[in-house]
Design an enzyme around this catalytic site. Sequence first.
Site, PDB file in Angstrom:
ATOM      1  N   THR A  52      11.842   3.356   1.007  1.00  0.00           N
ATOM      2  CA  THR A  52      11.483   3.530   2.411  1.00  0.00           C
ATOM      3  C   THR A  52      10.571   2.414   2.904  1.00  0.00           C
ATOM      4  O   THR A  52      10.825   1.798   3.940  1.00  0.00           O
ATOM      5  CB  THR A  52      10.743   4.875   2.585  1.00  0.00           C
ATOM      6  OG1 THR A  52      11.521   5.886   1.924  1.00  0.00           O
ATOM      7  CG2 THR A  52      10.582   5.224   4.035  1.00  0.00           C
ATOM      8  N   VAL A  53       9.492   2.149   2.165  1.00  0.00           N
ATOM      9  CA  VAL A  53       8.527   1.150   2.635  1.00  0.00           C
ATOM     10  C   VAL A  53       9.091  -0.263   2.467  1.00  0.00           C
ATOM     11  O   VAL A  53       8.881  -1.136   3.313  1.00  0.00           O
ATOM     12  CB  VAL A  53       7.176   1.298   1.891  1.00  0.00           C
ATOM     13  CG1 VAL A  53       6.193   0.230   2.348  1.00  0.00           C
ATOM     14  CG2 VAL A  53       6.601   2.689   2.137  1.00  0.00           C
TER      15      VAL A  53
ATOM     16  N   ALA B 101       0.590 -16.220  12.029  1.00  0.00           N
ATOM     17  CA  ALA B 101       0.201 -16.696  10.698  1.00  0.00           C
ATOM     18  C   ALA B 101       0.191 -18.214  10.617  1.00  0.00           C
ATOM     19  O   ALA B 101      -0.435 -18.795   9.727  1.00  0.00           O
ATOM     20  CB  ALA B 101       1.149 -16.130   9.651  1.00  0.00           C
TER      21      ALA B 101
ATOM     22  N   GLU C 238      -4.140  -2.918   1.929  1.00  0.00           N
ATOM     23  CA  GLU C 238      -4.374  -2.153   3.163  1.00  0.00           C
ATOM     24  C   GLU C 238      -3.464  -0.939   3.249  1.00  0.00           C
ATOM     25  O   GLU C 238      -3.857   0.125   3.741  1.00  0.00           O
ATOM     26  CB  GLU C 238      -4.160  -3.072   4.377  1.00  0.00           C
ATOM     27  CG  GLU C 238      -4.439  -2.441   5.731  1.00  0.00           C
ATOM     28  CD  GLU C 238      -5.883  -2.013   5.889  1.00  0.00           C
ATOM     29  OE1 GLU C 238      -6.133  -0.811   5.747  1.00  0.00           O
ATOM     30  OE2 GLU C 238      -6.753  -2.851   6.153  1.00  0.00           O
TER      31      GLU C 238
ATOM     32  N   ASP D 247      -3.353  12.956  -4.072  1.00  0.00           N
ATOM     33  CA  ASP D 247      -3.086  11.747  -3.274  1.00  0.00           C
ATOM     34  C   ASP D 247      -4.311  11.377  -2.432  1.00  0.00           C
ATOM     35  O   ASP D 247      -4.711  10.212  -2.362  1.00  0.00           O
ATOM     36  CB  ASP D 247      -1.864  12.001  -2.378  1.00  0.00           C
ATOM     37  CG  ASP D 247      -1.611  10.861  -1.424  1.00  0.00           C
ATOM     38  OD1 ASP D 247      -1.146   9.800  -1.872  1.00  0.00           O
ATOM     39  OD2 ASP D 247      -1.908  11.018  -0.216  1.00  0.00           O
TER      40      ASP D 247
ATOM     41  N   LYS E 106      -6.885   7.855  -2.607  1.00  0.00           N
ATOM     42  CA  LYS E 106      -7.296   7.020  -1.471  1.00  0.00           C
ATOM     43  C   LYS E 106      -8.815   7.041  -1.311  1.00  0.00           C
ATOM     44  O   LYS E 106      -9.443   6.017  -1.022  1.00  0.00           O
ATOM     45  CB  LYS E 106      -6.609   7.520  -0.199  1.00  0.00           C
ATOM     46  CG  LYS E 106      -5.085   7.389  -0.249  1.00  0.00           C
ATOM     47  CD  LYS E 106      -4.425   8.229   0.840  1.00  0.00           C
ATOM     48  CE  LYS E 106      -2.906   8.109   0.776  1.00  0.00           C
ATOM     49  NZ  LYS E 106      -2.258   9.145   1.611  1.00  0.00           N
TER      50      LYS E 106
ATOM     51  N   GLY F  74       4.980   6.749   6.246  1.00  0.00           N
ATOM     52  CA  GLY F  74       6.218   6.427   6.934  1.00  0.00           C
ATOM     53  C   GLY F  74       6.589   4.971   6.724  1.00  0.00           C
ATOM     54  O   GLY F  74       5.754   4.142   6.370  1.00  0.00           O
TER      55      GLY F  74
END
Lengths: 440, 440
Positions: free
Chosen positions: A13-14, A33, A129, A201, A205, A306
């Site tokens: 997904t990512v 950039a 991040e 989870d 974090k 997501g």
Amino acid sequence: MKPIKVGLLGAGTVGAGTFNVLQRNQEDIRRRAGRGIEIAMVAARNLERARGIVGPNVEVVNDPFAVVNNPEIDIVVELIGGYELPRELVLRAIANGKHVVTANKALLAQHGNEIFAAAHEKGVMVAFEAAVAGGVPIIKALREGLTANRIESVAGIINGTTNFILSEMRDKGLDFATVLKEAQALGYAEADPTFDIEGVDAAHKLAIMSSIAFGIPVQFDKAYVEGISTLQAQDIRYAEQLGYRIKLLGITRRSVVDGVEGIELRVHPTLIPAGRLIANVEGAMNAVLVQADAVGSTLYYGKGAGSEPTASAVIADLVDVTRLATVDPYCRVPHLAFQPDEMNDVPVLPMSEIRSSYYLRVYVKDQLGVMADLTRILADAGISIDAVLQKEPGELQTRTDIIIITHQTSEKLVDAAIAKFEQMPAVEGKVVRIRLESLS
Amino acid sequence: MKPIKVGLLGAGTVGAGTFNVLQRNQEDIRRRAGRGIEIAMVAARNLERARGIVGPNVEVVNDPFAVVNNPEIDIVVELIGGYELPRELVLRAIANGKHVVTANKALLAQHGNEIFAAAHEKGVMVAFEAAVAGGVPIIKALREGLTANRIESVAGIINGTTNFILSEMRDKGLDFATVLKEAQALGYAEADPTFDIEGVDAAHKLAIMSSIAFGIPVQFDKAYVEGISTLQAQDIRYAEQLGYRIKLLGITRRSVVDGVEGIELRVHPTLIPAGRLIANVEGAMNAVLVQADAVGSTLYYGKGAGSEPTASAVIADLVDVTRLATVDPYCRVPHLAFQPDEMNDVPVLPMSEIRSSYYLRVYVKDQLGVMADLTRILADAGISIDAVLQKEPGELQTRTDIIIITHQTSEKLVDAAIAKFEQMPAVEGKVVRIRLESLS
């Protein structure tokens, strides 16, 4: 300047989101950039699926080591998940002198100290991040935006699955099991939801944020972790009546006990005053509230998971790494906010030493003197009471709930008082205890 | 490594905060930055007051040019405020090869393009996190945290004075003039509050954010600016009844009109659905909501003014500049997010071309057919209605308010419809028109 070459580990997904956003916004990203960012190689288990995402012009392989060992690749993006294989891949990439971007909080919570030490030694960056709060740039805020401050505490709704479940339980008055099934049907919870609903989870974090906030090593193993699976609908209702919402919060805070400094590091359901902004973060959204001495309270809010929200953070890291790829490592932001030789060893406190307010629900026989006995036990322990709610027994019932909210006190005092409550003949079953934070 | 030397221009509220926070947290800041940051020289009008703040070990002078011309100084922090003198000082500092940190939004809104061009040419940094939303790291979030995204809109409560006034007007049902006096007594509003209450300060900040979000030059002169001084308590009440809060929002957004891209850039009182997180930002707090294609909505919240919150941003900039002081300028983040040779020339749209929903209050004679006539005018203009509230006339009264909320439409259509309303014999006085944004 030639584009910087990125190797992608994982095309789930990512990974797909990262490729798609890089493609769609490639012009805007290059204009920011100052250099193109090009995914040059992808490792994936399912080659067909991966080719379907990246098209015919990107090399797709099965073996992730072919990516981390490829001398053409400047930056490795690790999106595999899990612990051991990613650890090996990331350490190999670092040894090969490549920069790494990862969204893998489990990896960093378990092996972060080892990985950051290796990266420091080799003079490469490991950016992460995306590991906390998805697309919300909370790592950047904590690590760069608040460098002036002595950070006092970080409290976050950092797991979307549990926040969705708690929002639905409150909105619809449903119990945990029913809402979990709904969340699974909607894709907000996984088939095996354990890591989310049991708070693991969130603790991954939180351990990362705690390290950055206080300059201590990542210490997931010291975190207290309590999930939402045993939370009852009636406590959400009672909390509401008393002006509170229940959220699964990750909390890390400086604390001084008997003159000795320690760090609280804990994930658990928490009552928050309903008027606080963070109490109104609903559904699968994330928010992190930071208290710091100069700036006061700041809050950061957005989608915590997501495909494209997470990709947003991965690509922001790619841009940062692209800019700083060739500078003297000393000019870069330290991985954990503080220079590696300037870390702290302030200990993480055991839960018995933390301070909090408490919501206590006691199921009692409706008889004379029960309230007096309960409040006497608290008074004797030096625990002062902020509010009491006694429900009238239902018709034909002889038992009822008494809810007591305490002022701030120490967890060990409350646990001792609860043990005494449970020895009272009028008290039935276990006392429900939920921590309460005013976040003021 | 020797500490980096900072020269401070101005020793007012923010200057004192900057000095105090740097002193108090100097160890934590050095452990993060990898190098000490030392205020070596201060220019102030009142030498006594300045010496009272910085003590005997810092050189204090009257002439700010003595600071910007001092070869010992590496970074100049401009905290004077105003336009012309700061412009001259900042340009001189740049010409002398010094980096600059400023909290001066008026300066950057008016002269930013010139200043950034000079800094680019000279290869120095001009950092300005403190210019927008005080201690909230919104410049960093927009410029570095969201680089993956095509940013669609930025909407912010970026003036604490007006948000305090609007919160009080709603809470207490008071009128503008009364609350302004209270705000002045409490220090939330200045003796001459014009810049705040007329939206100019918010427009300064918005022009800076718009530039960073969309890669366009800073264009304060093109901003539409409408303040809150004519806002009436009854409209706050009606908005509340309809489920909205009124906030002074700065809004900048991409828009496509007849296939041509433009940028909306506007500050005005705005109805927001009461359930939105940003609608619940109360008192003197700031919040900025960013919509972007990959990450979706993110929100950043905190104190937008004050001595130490602003100092927090100034010092974060000092740390960034300290880290990157000696690297190739190409490795730094561009001042306005996009590389200087990659800026856009998408035009800022005139207000007649913007799209919004509208709250319209029409004061009418209570007679047959008025509602039909009003709604017919809207229908003929192609403006569809979202909600209507007709108040019954008070006892012995023959006039009443009709409130209409429209769906999204174009400002020029609404203005034309209002002109027709005001020609109706049954309509008295001017129609009140307040824009409404759903922010979904």
